[in-house]
Design a protein around this motif. Structure first.
Motif, PDB file in Angstrom:
ATOM      1  N   GLN A  44       0.834  -1.204   0.000  1.00  0.00           N
ATOM      2  CA  GLN A  44       0.000   0.000   0.000  1.00  0.00           C
ATOM      3  C   GLN A  44       0.869   1.256   0.000  1.00  0.00           C
ATOM      4  OE1 GLN A  44      -3.736   0.544   0.136  1.00  0.00           O
ATOM      5  NE2 GLN A  44      -2.656   2.331  -0.630  1.00  0.00           N
ATOM      6  N   THR A  82       1.006   4.181  -2.976  1.00  0.00           N
ATOM      7  CA  THR A  82       0.759   5.589  -2.660  1.00  0.00           C
ATOM      8  C   THR A  82       1.939   6.455  -3.085  1.00  0.00           C
ATOM      9  OG1 THR A  82      -0.546   4.870  -0.744  1.00  0.00           O
ATOM     10  CG2 THR A  82       0.074   7.189  -0.831  1.00  0.00           C
ATOM     11  N   TYR A 127       6.589   8.920   3.554  1.00  0.00           N
ATOM     12  CA  TYR A 127       6.333   7.561   3.071  1.00  0.00           C
ATOM     13  C   TYR A 127       7.631   6.789   2.845  1.00  0.00           C
ATOM     14  CZ  TYR A 127       1.276   7.717   2.750  1.00  0.00           C
ATOM     15  OH  TYR A 127      -0.062   7.746   3.070  1.00  0.00           O
ATOM     16  N   PHE A 159      -5.203  11.176  -2.505  1.00  0.00           N
ATOM     17  CA  PHE A 159      -4.937   9.799  -2.086  1.00  0.00           C
ATOM     18  C   PHE A 159      -5.341   9.579  -0.623  1.00  0.00           C
ATOM     19  CE2 PHE A 159      -1.124  12.338  -1.601  1.00  0.00           C
ATOM     20  CZ  PHE A 159      -0.632  12.011  -0.346  1.00  0.00           C
ATOM     21  N   ASP A 181      -6.234   5.994   0.175  1.00  0.00           N
ATOM     22  CA  ASP A 181      -5.047   5.146   0.338  1.00  0.00           C
ATOM     23  C   ASP A 181      -4.368   5.418   1.674  1.00  0.00           C
ATOM     24  OD1 ASP A 181      -4.650   3.846  -2.501  1.00  0.00           O
ATOM     25  OD2 ASP A 181      -5.134   5.948  -2.852  1.00  0.00           O
ATOM     26  N   SER A 182      -4.375   6.679   2.073  1.00  0.00           N
ATOM     27  CA  SER A 182      -3.796   7.048   3.361  1.00  0.00           C
ATOM     28  C   SER A 182      -4.560   6.387   4.506  1.00  0.00           C
ATOM     29  CB  SER A 182      -3.818   8.572   3.519  1.00  0.00           C
ATOM     30  OG  SER A 182      -3.368   8.955   4.802  1.00  0.00           O
TER      31      SER A 182
END
Length: 217
Positions: free
Chosen positions: A84, A88, A116, A165, A168-169
């Motif tokens: 994931q 992202t 990230y 996003f 996704d976060s």
């Protein structure tokens, strides 16, 4: 072949055939029971996580590869978090490369890219700790994942519409929470670790006169 021989041959063949059917039937039943137990164990494990549905979705495919233990479940969930994170980061990189992206958005994306990357580094360290069965370190390391995710989200404060996003976060946050919950389960199953207190040898008291030769008046 006379009548008696034919009868014996037929009886033996029938017996072997019935035995084979019984064996296959029992084997299928055993496989069904094992699969049921694995599914039941996984459901019970995931029910104690932040997002049980996501936990089942990401770990269930690994049932096909054999038995699922809490550690294997943790490995699967950590790997799902890793995937994931990479997805992202791809979104972030693509947006940063666009000339149409505003400066304010690029600034926020740059912060997220750094955060990230920190998540990826942390996951690598967490995997090493899990491989060494050091779940205390794994928990401490992986807790940073949620901090990094939160820092990225904070970078979009007041810019929620541009936080493309966000889904996704949120998934990353849920997966991270699941991982920490499974680690807590493993630690609970292991029980409290007994801390070994090193013994310190106390030197014996040496008499002031122990090295004196002869009598002391």
């Amino acid at each position: 072949m006379d009548f008696t021989s034919k009868t014996i041959f037929f009886t033996l063949t029938l017996t072997l055939t019935l035995a084979s059917f019984l064996f296959v039937g029992n084997a299928d039943e055993d496989i069904h029971v094992v699969n049921h137990n694995l599914q039941s164990d996984l459901t019970g494990l995931c029910q104690r996580t932040t997002n049980p549905t996501l936990c089942l979705e990401t770990i269930r495919p690994h049932l096909l590869k054999g038995s699922i233990t809490p550690i294997k479940a943790l490995d699967a969930e950590v790997e799902a978090t890793h995937e994931q994170t990479k997805r992202t980061m791809d979104f972030i990189g693509t947006s940063l490369a666009k000339s149409s992206t505003s400066k304010s958005l690029k600034d926020s994306l740059a912060i997220c890219r750094e955060q990230y990357q920190g998540i990826l580094d942390t996951i690598k360290e967490t995997k090493e700790a899990i491989a060494n069965n050091d779940f205390t370190t794994a928990k401490l390391k992986f807790s940073a994942v949620l901090s990094y995710q939160g820092s990225c989200k904070d970078a979009f404060e007041g810019m929620e519409k541009e936080f493309f996003f966000s889904h996704d976060s949120d998934n990353l946050f849920q997966l991270g929470g699941n991982c920490l919950d499974i680690i807590a389960d493993i630690e609970k199953a292991e029980g409290p670790k007994t801390e070994v207190v090193p013994t310190v040898s106390t030197p014996s008291t040496v008499s002031t006169f122990s090295n004196v030769i002869g009598t002391v008046s």
